[in-house]
Enzyme design. Structure first.
Site, short mmCIF file in Angstrom:
data_model
loop_
_atom_site.label_atom_id
_atom_site.label_comp_id
_atom_site.label_asym_id
_atom_site.label_seq_id
_atom_site.Cartn_x
_atom_site.Cartn_y
_atom_site.Cartn_z
N TRP A 39 1.02 -0.91 -0.05
CA TRP A 39 0.05 0.11 0.17
C TRP A 39 0.64 0.89 -0.01
O TRP A 39 2.00 1.17 1.06
CB TRP A 39 -0.52 -0.52 1.43
CG TRP A 39 -2.36 -0.49 1.03
CD1 TRP A 39 -3.19 0.26 0.65
CD2 TRP A 39 -2.62 -1.75 0.80
NE1 TRP A 39 -4.88 -0.55 0.64
CE2 TRP A 39 -4.13 -2.18 0.58
CE3 TRP A 39 -1.74 -3.53 1.68
CZ2 TRP A 39 -5.09 -3.27 0.58
CZ3 TRP A 39 -2.73 -4.51 0.90
CH2 TRP A 39 -3.91 -4.04 0.74
N TRP A 41 0.92 4.84 1.40
CA TRP A 41 1.32 5.68 2.91
C TRP A 41 1.87 4.24 3.31
O TRP A 41 3.07 5.06 4.17
CB TRP A 41 0.13 5.90 3.14
CG TRP A 41 -0.97 5.93 4.07
CD1 TRP A 41 -1.43 4.66 3.62
CD2 TRP A 41 -1.98 6.90 4.86
NE1 TRP A 41 -2.69 4.52 4.66
CE2 TRP A 41 -2.35 6.14 4.72
CE3 TRP A 41 -1.30 8.19 4.88
CZ2 TRP A 41 -3.15 6.83 6.17
CZ3 TRP A 41 -1.82 9.01 6.29
CH2 TRP A 41 -3.52 7.90 6.83
N ASP A 42 1.03 2.69 3.23
CA ASP A 42 1.96 2.22 4.55
C ASP A 42 3.38 1.66 3.76
O ASP A 42 4.52 1.98 4.86
CB ASP A 42 1.75 0.96 4.26
CG ASP A 42 -0.12 0.30 4.80
OD1 ASP A 42 -0.66 1.42 4.15
OD2 ASP A 42 -0.74 -0.47 5.69
N ASP A 179 -10.85 5.28 5.95
CA ASP A 179 -11.92 4.69 4.62
C ASP A 179 -12.88 4.85 5.72
O ASP A 179 -14.06 4.80 4.06
CB ASP A 179 -11.14 2.95 4.61
CG ASP A 179 -10.28 2.83 3.98
OD1 ASP A 179 -9.27 3.58 4.06
OD2 ASP A 179 -10.10 1.41 4.03
N TRP A 375 -12.42 2.93 12.01
CA TRP A 375 -11.20 3.89 11.93
C TRP A 375 -12.51 5.29 12.59
O TRP A 375 -12.97 6.33 12.56
CB TRP A 375 -11.55 5.11 10.46
CG TRP A 375 -10.07 4.25 9.97
CD1 TRP A 375 -9.68 3.73 9.15
CD2 TRP A 375 -9.34 5.28 10.04
NE1 TRP A 375 -8.87 3.86 8.49
CE2 TRP A 375 -7.82 4.40 8.89
CE3 TRP A 375 -8.40 5.81 11.16
CZ2 TRP A 375 -6.64 4.58 9.16
CZ3 TRP A 375 -6.87 6.20 10.80
CH2 TRP A 375 -5.92 5.24 9.97
N GLU A 418 -2.97 -3.65 13.30
CA GLU A 418 -3.36 -2.52 12.68
C GLU A 418 -3.89 -1.37 13.76
O GLU A 418 -3.73 -0.14 13.41
CB GLU A 418 -4.26 -2.59 12.55
CG GLU A 418 -4.77 -2.19 11.06
CD GLU A 418 -5.89 -2.70 9.80
OE1 GLU A 418 -6.05 -3.87 9.79
OE2 GLU A 418 -5.94 -2.11 8.50
N GLN A 433 0.92 -6.28 12.09
CA GLN A 433 0.80 -5.15 10.69
C GLN A 433 2.22 -4.43 10.12
O GLN A 433 2.50 -4.00 11.51
CB GLN A 433 -0.42 -3.69 11.06
CG GLN A 433 -0.89 -3.19 10.15
CD GLN A 433 -1.56 -3.32 9.13
OE1 GLN A 433 -1.96 -4.37 9.37
NE2 GLN A 433 -1.39 -2.31 8.33
C1 9WN Z 1 -8.44 -0.05 1.78
C2 9WN Z 1 -3.13 -1.24 4.15
C3 9WN Z 1 -4.39 0.22 4.37
C4 9WN Z 1 -4.51 1.15 5.13
C5 9WN Z 1 -5.85 2.38 5.05
C6 9WN Z 1 -6.48 1.47 6.09
C7 9WN Z 1 -7.17 -0.48 5.45
C8 9WN Z 1 -8.07 -0.64 2.41
C9 9WN Z 1 -8.33 -1.62 3.70
O1 9WN Z 1 -5.54 -1.07 4.58
O2 9WN Z 1 -7.43 0.85 4.04
O3 9WN Z 1 -7.34 1.08 0.88
O4 9WN Z 1 -9.05 -2.82 2.34
O5 9WN Z 1 -9.36 -1.69 4.22
O6 9WN Z 1 -7.93 1.51 6.17
O7 9WN Z 1 -5.14 2.95 5.54
O8 9WN Z 1 -3.27 1.68 3.93
O9 9WN Z 1 -3.06 -1.27 5.52
#
Ligand code: 9WN
Length: 447
Positions: A39, A41-42, A179, A375, A418, A433
């Site tokens: 991902w 920003w991860d 999300d 969230w 997470e 995570q």
């Molecule tokens: C959808 C990976 C990602 C983070 C997001 C978090 C969650 C994904 C999901 O997981 O989103 O992109 O399937 O829920 O909300 O911030 O980047 O860790």
């Protein structure tokens, strides 16, 4: 039931193990089970943590992400591995035929908050505290990564900076990284999935102990419907900002953009790059973004609010994102102090019943607060890290230390959740995570 607190050395070892176990060689997956891909920003936060293990490996992480950058400059929110088990996967996104998408990788068709330049700067700083060889590695990479990152920022400034309010526009709640935050309840109310929404089966609820920790089915229908709308617009940047039924000016992303533009400009200066016009662009975008955050702030409380761009409505929903101005230094002193008092006070991080005194995603005093659902209440270590890092940058050393200590308290059982239940400190969502492990390493090494 929480496990006992681990010593800093054991915690650091466990965090390193998580990053190594989730490493495919070219990328560290966001988590082993729930999120077996990269991902956007991860990856930035993960690279910050990797730099403590091996600067070269941190560089590879950002390199992998940048190699998936679209030709127009967008950095996609997911870079897919071969793994199955996550939905929506690459077929559902349908980006293979999109001309901007690079041919050698499969990616999603939206983006995430632009924290990459912040990470790059952090990695360069970490390398400077390590060895001369690491400094050279990091600085050479910074020079190489600079232009792609500039193009990414230019894409955001061109296609996503709203002309009406200056905030960065997001066209899907997933672009915010938060999300199912209550921030998006009202904008999502406009999203009405059509009868032609192709059928699908959720897989995310299988990756957690309790499906109630994840967004609801109703929310998922909306997420999938927007993907359908974007896909039908071929993910063309000019089209998605009008085609998506979800169009919101996001204060949190805008604050991060301001920080990242300044970091990228600073990196050019430190690396003596001859890019004066581009540095001027970055400074101008940072100033515009900061102004937009300030402009979308309540003059009495200092809370920042998103803007629904479909109807111009300012959101009235107060969440962790309301504290965005503190990240990018957007407010005059008096209002900033007011906002900081609120953040550290009993409504938020100073709530007397919290297991660890860091910001929850929603105030426990809010009627919509849900201690276990994603969230909508839980504490996210990566968010606590962002604020502690910003406090450190702002020169608020004592506060930065307090948040680091409390953040470490949150993650000290070594499960690297997470997110966490704020009153009990129970890890929720995925465990192992990667970004939680990464920020733990950073906390253990700094200020
Ligand atoms: C959808 C990976 C990602 C983070 C997001 C978090 C969650 C994904 C999901 O997981 O989103 O992109 O399937 O829920 O909300 O911030 O980047 O860790």
């Amino acid at each position: 039931m929480r496990l006992p607190r681990l010593s800093p050395t054991t915690l650091a070892d466990r965090a390193a193990t998580v990053l190594r176990d989730n490493d495919t060689g070219a990328l560290v997956t966001a988590s082993p089970k729930l999120y077996p891909h990269m991902w956007s920003w991860d990856a930035a936060f993960i690279a910050i943590g990797l730099a403590y293990l091996d600067v070269r490996r941190a560089v590879t992480e950002l390199d992998t992400l940048l190699s998936a950058q679209w030709s127009d400059g967008m950095i996609p929110h997911i870079v897919f591995t071969e793994a199955t088990g996550y939905f929506p996967g690459p077929d559902r996104w349908g980006t293979d035929a999109v001309p901007q998408c690079p041919p050698h990788v499969r990616t999603s068709g939206i983006c995430q908050p632009p924290v990459h330049a912040i990470a790059l700067r952090r990695i360069v700083d970490t390398a400077r505290r390590a060895s001369q060889a690491d400094v050279e590695l990091a600085e050479t990479f910074a020079t190489r990564a600079w232009r792609p990152l500039y193009r990414w920022h230019r894409w955001l400034a061109r296609h996503r900076m709203s002309e009406s309010c200056g905030l960065i526009t997001i066209v899907h709640g997933w672009e915010s990284g938060m999300d199912n935050s209550p921030r998006w309840d009202s904008p999502y109310a406009h999203v009405r999935p059509g009868p032609d929404l192709p059928p699908y089966v959720r897989l995310d609820t299988l990756g957690v102990e309790d499906p109630d920790e994840r967004p609801s089915d109703d929310e998922y229908d909306r997420y999938l419907w927007i993907i359908e709308q974007l896909r039908r617009a071929d993910y063309a940047p000019e089209a998605v900002v009008t085609n998506s039924d979800f169009r919101v000016g996001d204060v949190f992303t805008t604050a991060l953009f301001a920080m990242a533009c300044d970091d990228l400009a600073d990196l050019a200066h430190e690396s003596s790059l001859e890019v004066p016009g581009k540095v001027a662009d970055l400074r101008a975008w940072a100033a515009r973004a900061r102004e937009a955050v300030a402009h979308n702030t309540d003059p009495d409380t200092g809370f920042a609010y998103d803007r629904d761009l479909r109807n111009g409505d300012t959101s009235k929903t107060t969440t962790i994102a309301a504290f965005s101005p503190l990240l990018c230094s957007a407010l005059p002193d008096r209002l900033e102090r007011r906002l900081l008092e609120e953040l550290t006070g009993p409504g938020w991080a100073g709530h007397p019943e919290l297991h660890a005194a860091v910001v929850p995603s929603v105030s426990p005093n809010d009627p919509g607060f849900d201690a276990r659902r994603y969230w909508r209440g839980p504490q996210w270590p990566v968010m606590a890290w962002l604020f502690s890092f910003a406090f450190h940058r702002r020169g608020w050393a004592e506060l930065a230390r307090q948040w680091r200590d409390q953040g470490l308290r949150l993650v000290s059982d070594g499960s690297f959740g997470e997110y966490y239940e704020p009153f009990t400190g129970e890890p929720l969502g995925s465990t192992q995570q990667s970004w939680t492990a990464a920020v733990t390493l950073d906390w253990l090494h700094s200020w």
